[in-house]
Design an enzyme around this catalytic site. Sequence first.
Site, PDB file in Angstrom:
ATOM      1  N   GLY A 134       3.031  12.204 -10.035  1.00 23.08           N
ATOM      2  CA  GLY A 134       2.974  12.411  -8.590  1.00 23.08           C
ATOM      3  C   GLY A 134       4.070  11.621  -7.884  1.00 23.08           C
ATOM      4  O   GLY A 134       4.896  10.964  -8.528  1.00 23.08           O
ATOM      5  N   GLN A 135       4.068  11.673  -6.568  1.00 22.40           N
ATOM      6  CA  GLN A 135       5.122  11.010  -5.792  1.00 22.40           C
ATOM      7  C   GLN A 135       5.072   9.490  -5.960  1.00 22.40           C
ATOM      8  O   GLN A 135       6.061   8.834  -6.287  1.00 22.40           O
ATOM      9  CB  GLN A 135       4.940  11.318  -4.300  1.00 22.40           C
ATOM     10  CG  GLN A 135       5.043  12.767  -3.922  1.00 22.40           C
ATOM     11  CD  GLN A 135       5.096  12.916  -2.409  1.00 22.40           C
ATOM     12  OE1 GLN A 135       6.157  12.806  -1.801  1.00 22.40           O
ATOM     13  NE2 GLN A 135       3.954  13.156  -1.786  1.00 22.40           N
ATOM     14  N   LEU A 136       3.903   8.911  -5.739  1.00 21.71           N
ATOM     15  CA  LEU A 136       3.804   7.450  -5.716  1.00 21.71           C
ATOM     16  C   LEU A 136       3.830   6.840  -7.122  1.00 21.71           C
ATOM     17  O   LEU A 136       4.563   5.879  -7.375  1.00 21.71           O
ATOM     18  CB  LEU A 136       2.516   7.028  -4.981  1.00 21.71           C
ATOM     19  CG  LEU A 136       2.303   5.522  -4.855  1.00 21.71           C
ATOM     20  CD1 LEU A 136       3.469   4.853  -4.118  1.00 21.71           C
ATOM     21  CD2 LEU A 136       0.987   5.215  -4.135  1.00 21.71           C
ATOM     22  N   ASP A 174      -7.708  12.419 -18.502  1.00 19.06           N
ATOM     23  CA  ASP A 174      -8.342  13.038 -17.335  1.00 19.06           C
ATOM     24  C   ASP A 174      -9.343  12.019 -16.783  1.00 19.06           C
ATOM     25  O   ASP A 174     -10.330  11.696 -17.451  1.00 19.06           O
ATOM     26  CB  ASP A 174      -9.040  14.336 -17.756  1.00 19.06           C
ATOM     27  CG  ASP A 174      -9.657  15.062 -16.560  1.00 19.06           C
ATOM     28  OD1 ASP A 174      -9.903  14.414 -15.517  1.00 19.06           O
ATOM     29  OD2 ASP A 174      -9.905  16.273 -16.668  1.00 19.06           O
ATOM     30  N   ILE A 175      -9.073  11.520 -15.579  1.00 18.20           N
ATOM     31  CA  ILE A 175      -9.891  10.416 -15.042  1.00 18.20           C
ATOM     32  C   ILE A 175     -11.333  10.834 -14.752  1.00 18.20           C
ATOM     33  O   ILE A 175     -12.184   9.980 -14.527  1.00 18.20           O
ATOM     34  CB  ILE A 175      -9.251   9.789 -13.770  1.00 18.20           C
ATOM     35  CG1 ILE A 175      -9.129  10.821 -12.640  1.00 18.20           C
ATOM     36  CG2 ILE A 175      -7.919   9.143 -14.109  1.00 18.20           C
ATOM     37  CD1 ILE A 175      -8.835  10.192 -11.286  1.00 18.20           C
ATOM     38  N   ALA A 222      -4.953  11.316  -7.756  1.00 18.40           N
ATOM     39  CA  ALA A 222      -5.959  11.778  -6.792  1.00 18.40           C
ATOM     40  C   ALA A 222      -5.852  13.287  -6.629  1.00 18.40           C
ATOM     41  O   ALA A 222      -4.847  13.893  -7.005  1.00 18.40           O
ATOM     42  CB  ALA A 222      -5.742  11.110  -5.435  1.00 18.40           C
ATOM     43  N   TYR A 234     -11.364  15.812   2.046  1.00 21.31           N
ATOM     44  CA  TYR A 234     -10.457  14.886   1.357  1.00 21.31           C
ATOM     45  C   TYR A 234     -10.676  13.450   1.850  1.00 21.31           C
ATOM     46  O   TYR A 234     -10.834  12.519   1.054  1.00 21.31           O
ATOM     47  CB  TYR A 234      -9.006  15.338   1.590  1.00 21.31           C
ATOM     48  CG  TYR A 234      -7.962  14.313   1.201  1.00 21.31           C
ATOM     49  CD1 TYR A 234      -7.628  14.100  -0.133  1.00 21.31           C
ATOM     50  CD2 TYR A 234      -7.288  13.563   2.176  1.00 21.31           C
ATOM     51  CE1 TYR A 234      -6.664  13.158  -0.485  1.00 21.31           C
ATOM     52  CE2 TYR A 234      -6.332  12.630   1.827  1.00 21.31           C
ATOM     53  CZ  TYR A 234      -6.024  12.427   0.494  1.00 21.31           C
ATOM     54  OH  TYR A 234      -5.072  11.493   0.160  1.00 21.31           O
ATOM     55  N   LYS A 268     -11.989  10.206  -0.337  1.00 21.54           N
ATOM     56  CA  LYS A 268     -11.160   8.996  -0.509  1.00 21.54           C
ATOM     57  C   LYS A 268     -11.939   7.774  -0.031  1.00 21.54           C
ATOM     58  O   LYS A 268     -11.854   6.698  -0.612  1.00 21.54           O
ATOM     59  CB  LYS A 268      -9.833   9.127   0.257  1.00 21.54           C
ATOM     60  CG  LYS A 268      -8.862  10.145  -0.293  1.00 21.54           C
ATOM     61  CD  LYS A 268      -8.393   9.845  -1.712  1.00 21.54           C
ATOM     62  CE  LYS A 268      -7.483   8.641  -1.804  1.00 21.54           C
ATOM     63  NZ  LYS A 268      -6.959   8.450  -3.184  1.00 21.54           N
ATOM     64  N   TRP A 271       1.161   9.797   5.342  1.00 20.19           N
ATOM     65  CA  TRP A 271       2.359  10.653   5.454  1.00 20.19           C
ATOM     66  C   TRP A 271       3.400  10.312   4.370  1.00 20.19           C
ATOM     67  O   TRP A 271       4.539   9.932   4.667  1.00 20.19           O
ATOM     68  CB  TRP A 271       2.992  10.494   6.841  1.00 20.19           C
ATOM     69  CG  TRP A 271       2.124  10.857   8.007  1.00 20.19           C
ATOM     70  CD1 TRP A 271       0.763  10.999   8.033  1.00 20.19           C
ATOM     71  CD2 TRP A 271       2.555  11.105   9.347  1.00 20.19           C
ATOM     72  NE1 TRP A 271       0.336  11.317   9.292  1.00 20.19           N
ATOM     73  CE2 TRP A 271       1.420  11.386  10.122  1.00 20.19           C
ATOM     74  CE3 TRP A 271       3.802  11.117   9.977  1.00 20.19           C
ATOM     75  CZ2 TRP A 271       1.491  11.683  11.476  1.00 20.19           C
ATOM     76  CZ3 TRP A 271       3.887  11.399  11.333  1.00 20.19           C
ATOM     77  CH2 TRP A 271       2.735  11.683  12.065  1.00 20.19           C
TER      78      TRP A 271
HETATM   79  N1  NAP Z   1       0.536  12.501  -0.068  1.00 17.44           N
HETATM   80  C1  NAP Z   1       0.155  11.902   1.065  1.00 17.44           C
HETATM   81  O1  NAP Z   1       0.645  12.212   2.162  1.00 17.44           O
HETATM   82  C2  NAP Z   1      -0.854  10.785   1.014  1.00 17.44           C
HETATM   83  C3  NAP Z   1      -1.271  10.185   2.218  1.00 17.44           C
HETATM   84  C4  NAP Z   1      -2.185   9.129   2.176  1.00 17.44           C
HETATM   85  C5  NAP Z   1      -2.668   8.697   0.952  1.00 17.44           C
HETATM   86  N2  NAP Z   1      -2.278   9.311  -0.205  1.00 17.44           N
HETATM   87  C6  NAP Z   1      -2.821   8.816  -1.483  1.00 17.44           C
HETATM   88  O2  NAP Z   1      -1.738   8.263  -2.213  1.00 17.44           O
HETATM   89  C7  NAP Z   1      -1.945   8.440  -3.613  1.00 17.44           C
HETATM   90  C8  NAP Z   1      -0.700   9.052  -4.233  1.00 17.44           C
HETATM   91  O3  NAP Z   1      -0.424  10.287  -3.564  1.00 17.44           O
HETATM   92  P1  NAP Z   1       0.755  11.250  -4.073  1.00 17.44           P
HETATM   93  O4  NAP Z   1       1.273  11.959  -2.884  1.00 17.44           O
HETATM   94  O5  NAP Z   1       1.673  10.497  -4.978  1.00 17.44           O
HETATM   95  O6  NAP Z   1      -0.117  12.275  -4.933  1.00 17.44           O
HETATM   96  P2  NAP Z   1       0.385  13.492  -5.830  1.00 17.44           P
HETATM   97  O7  NAP Z   1       1.855  13.610  -5.779  1.00 17.44           O
HETATM   98  O8  NAP Z   1      -0.467  14.664  -5.486  1.00 17.44           O
HETATM   99  O9  NAP Z   1      -0.005  12.979  -7.303  1.00 17.44           O
HETATM  100  C9  NAP Z   1      -1.337  12.838  -7.703  1.00 17.44           C
HETATM  101  C10 NAP Z   1      -1.365  12.863  -9.212  1.00 17.44           C
HETATM  102  O10 NAP Z   1      -2.734  12.734  -9.640  1.00 17.44           O
HETATM  103  C11 NAP Z   1      -2.900  13.557 -10.764  1.00 17.44           C
HETATM  104  N3  NAP Z   1      -4.289  13.942 -11.015  1.00 17.44           N
HETATM  105  C12 NAP Z   1      -5.046  14.827 -10.308  1.00 17.44           C
HETATM  106  N4  NAP Z   1      -6.245  14.991 -10.903  1.00 17.44           N
HETATM  107  C13 NAP Z   1      -6.260  14.172 -11.988  1.00 17.44           C
HETATM  108  C14 NAP Z   1      -7.217  13.902 -13.010  1.00 17.44           C
HETATM  109  N5  NAP Z   1      -8.400  14.516 -13.027  1.00 17.44           N
HETATM  110  N6  NAP Z   1      -6.888  13.020 -13.979  1.00 17.44           N
HETATM  111  C15 NAP Z   1      -5.701  12.394 -13.987  1.00 17.44           C
HETATM  112  N7  NAP Z   1      -4.739  12.616 -13.054  1.00 17.44           N
HETATM  113  C16 NAP Z   1      -5.013  13.499 -12.066  1.00 17.44           C
HETATM  114  C17 NAP Z   1      -2.070  14.792 -10.441  1.00 17.44           C
HETATM  115  O11 NAP Z   1      -1.796  15.496 -11.627  1.00 17.44           O
HETATM  116  P3  NAP Z   1      -1.700  17.111 -11.564  1.00 17.44           P
HETATM  117  O12 NAP Z   1      -0.565  17.409 -10.635  1.00 17.44           O
HETATM  118  O13 NAP Z   1      -1.459  17.466 -13.004  1.00 17.44           O
HETATM  119  O14 NAP Z   1      -3.021  17.601 -11.038  1.00 17.44           O
HETATM  120  C18 NAP Z   1      -0.821  14.164  -9.809  1.00 17.44           C
HETATM  121  O15 NAP Z   1       0.168  13.879 -10.770  1.00 17.44           O
HETATM  122  C19 NAP Z   1      -3.219   9.263  -3.731  1.00 17.44           C
HETATM  123  O16 NAP Z   1      -4.294   8.390  -3.969  1.00 17.44           O
HETATM  124  C20 NAP Z   1      -3.389   9.905  -2.368  1.00 17.44           C
HETATM  125  O17 NAP Z   1      -4.751  10.160  -2.073  1.00 17.44           O
HETATM  126  C21 NAP Z   1      -1.368  10.334  -0.198  1.00 17.44           C
END
Ligand code: NAP
Length: 280
Positions: free
Chosen positions: A9-11, A35-36, A59, A124, A128, A149
């Site tokens: 993912g991004q982070l 798989d978490i 997530a 969502y 969270k 964001w």
């Molecule tokens: N994006 C935002 O704007 C935002 C804003 C506020 C907070 N956050 C929080 O910041 C964190 C990082 O966000 P992000 O944007 O980096 O998220 P992201 O790019 O969507 O990456 C999330 C990763 O979690 C993996 N994942 C999903 N289900 C899973 C499972 N069952 N077991 C193991 N891995 C799993 C996904 O894999 P797959 O792709 O293979 O499913 C993906 O690689 C998250 O906790 C998110 O809730 C994000």
Amino acid sequence: MILVTGVNGQLGYDVVKELNSRNIECLGIDKSELDITCSDEVSEYFFKLKPECVIHCAAYTAVDKAEDDRAVCYKVNVEGTQNIAKACKAVDAKMVYISTDYVFDGKGNIPFEIDGNIRPISVYGKTKYEGEIKVKEILSKYFIVRISWVFGVNGNNFIKTMLRLGKEKERLNVVCDQIGSPTYTFDLAPLLCDMSISEKYGVYHATNEGFCSWAEFASEIMKKANLKCKINPIPTSEYPTKAVRPLNSRLSKKSLVKNDFKTLPEWKDALDRFLIEIRG
Ligand SMILES: NC(=O)c1ccc[n+]([C@@H]2O[C@H](COP(=O)([O-])OP(=O)(O)OC[C@H]3O[C@@H](n4cnc5c(N)ncnc54)[C@H](OP(=O)(O)O)[C@@H]3O)[C@@H](O)[C@H]2O)c1
């Protein structure tokens, strides 16, 4: 050793990069490795690996899809987080749990404090927040870090969408009454690493500095990318989405400052560096 979930993912991607650059032993994993949502597999994995800390970035993040896909969203964000927290407890590891501005209802126009009125208004956001509760119930050595964001080089985000649409269209409607702060994963990653090697446990808000609306953010992207596309600011009421989003996503960073953690750079500065980075 530090374990990072959600490395695809991004982070997670930037957190692993940061740990590697500091020569901190780490392992980034995603769904194909673990798989978490499978509690037995999670606890077995942790017993073998015995991490000292887990930065939990994985997530279910599809905010609109979650409204129709409640069960899956709950399984990943609540049960998955609970599985990780229990496994951390079993091996005495610290946990950094990434949460969101969506735990707040978006009322008012002042920044939310960490213990502000928590009232998520989307599926969502609710999951969270329930994840936060699980972490607090199970662990004492935890960091809960609410961000908003998010944008990073590894994955899709608002900036990449605007750059694509900006090349295709002359005008774009973008909402102007949701106010918050963009968060560049490259800037957030060092903070999460600093936290993971500290013992300053607790709840934090961490975003780039400064506030803007999505329309202001979009205008700045067009300007900096030299795109002619005009941004037409519209209210949220004219852009209905499945999930309701908070209008006020301003987060107070007092807890970071109080605990001597460095605040992140201004979002405009972060945007400049991100655009240079993706240009290659
Ligand atoms: N994006 C935002 O704007 C935002 C804003 C506020 C907070 N956050 C929080 O910041 C964190 C990082 O966000 P992000 O944007 O980096 O998220 P992201 O790019 O969507 O990456 C999330 C990763 O979690 C993996 N994942 C999903 N289900 C899973 C499972 N069952 N077991 C193991 N891995 C799993 C996904 O894999 P797959 O792709 O293979 O499913 C993906 O690689 C998250 O906790 C998110 O809730 C994000």
